[in-house]
Design an enzyme around this catalytic site. Structure first.
Site, PDB file in Angstrom:
ATOM      1  N   GLN A 130       3.936   1.615  -1.151  1.00 50.02           N
ATOM      2  CA  GLN A 130       4.573   1.768  -2.458  1.00 50.02           C
ATOM      3  C   GLN A 130       3.570   2.266  -3.501  1.00 50.02           C
ATOM      4  OE1 GLN A 130       7.934   1.525  -3.077  1.00 50.02           O
ATOM      5  NE2 GLN A 130       7.919   1.426  -0.867  1.00 50.02           N
ATOM      6  N   HIS A 188       0.883   4.004  -2.861  1.00 53.69           N
ATOM      7  CA  HIS A 188       0.585   5.394  -2.496  1.00 53.69           C
ATOM      8  C   HIS A 188       1.672   6.336  -3.030  1.00 53.69           C
ATOM      9  CE1 HIS A 188      -2.615   7.137  -0.251  1.00 53.69           C
ATOM     10  NE2 HIS A 188      -1.860   7.725   0.646  1.00 53.69           N
ATOM     11  N   HIS A 227       0.837  -1.207   0.000  1.00 57.86           N
ATOM     12  CA  HIS A 227       0.000   0.000   0.000  1.00 57.86           C
ATOM     13  C   HIS A 227       0.873   1.260   0.000  1.00 57.86           C
ATOM     14  CE1 HIS A 227      -3.322   2.682   0.853  1.00 57.86           C
ATOM     15  NE2 HIS A 227      -2.736   3.080   1.960  1.00 57.86           N
TER      16      HIS A 227
END
Length: 104
Positions: free
Chosen positions: A78, A80, A76
């Site tokens: 990465q 984001h 998540h």
């Protein structure tokens, strides 16, 4: 929360702020507030630098032999970060277009 999770949360937080600043820059440019839009883009860039530094700490740690489990939270983070970078890049172009339209 261990150090690994703290770094992951740092990436998520900084990337989230960067994405928000990029979107705010677009809204400001849309209203003709070019200087404020540029300021938001710069603030967002500073947040991306922080997120990148956190990511680099994880990479260096792994290069030094400390491996970490790839968790859903890390994926998540990465995701984001990459979406924040993409949105900021697009926001720069959109802000530039609005500025060109305003000069006409």
């Amino acid at each position: 929360m261990d150090e690994y999770q703290e770094i992951i949360m740092e990436i998520i937080t900084n990337a989230g702020v960067a994405k928000s600043k990029a979107m705010e820059a677009i809204r400001l440019a849309q209203r003709g507030q070019a200087e404020q839009a540029a300021e938001c883009l710069n603030e967002g860039k500073a947040e991306l630098v922080k997120a990148h530094k956190a990511q680099t700490r994880l990479i260096q740690s792994e290069a030094d032999g400390t491996s970490h489990e790839v968790t859903l939270l890390m994926v998540h983070a990465q995701d984001h970060l990459m979406s924040a970078i993409t949105i900021r890049d697009l926001a720069e172009h959109i802000v530039d277009l609005y500025n060109k339209l305003d000069r006409r």
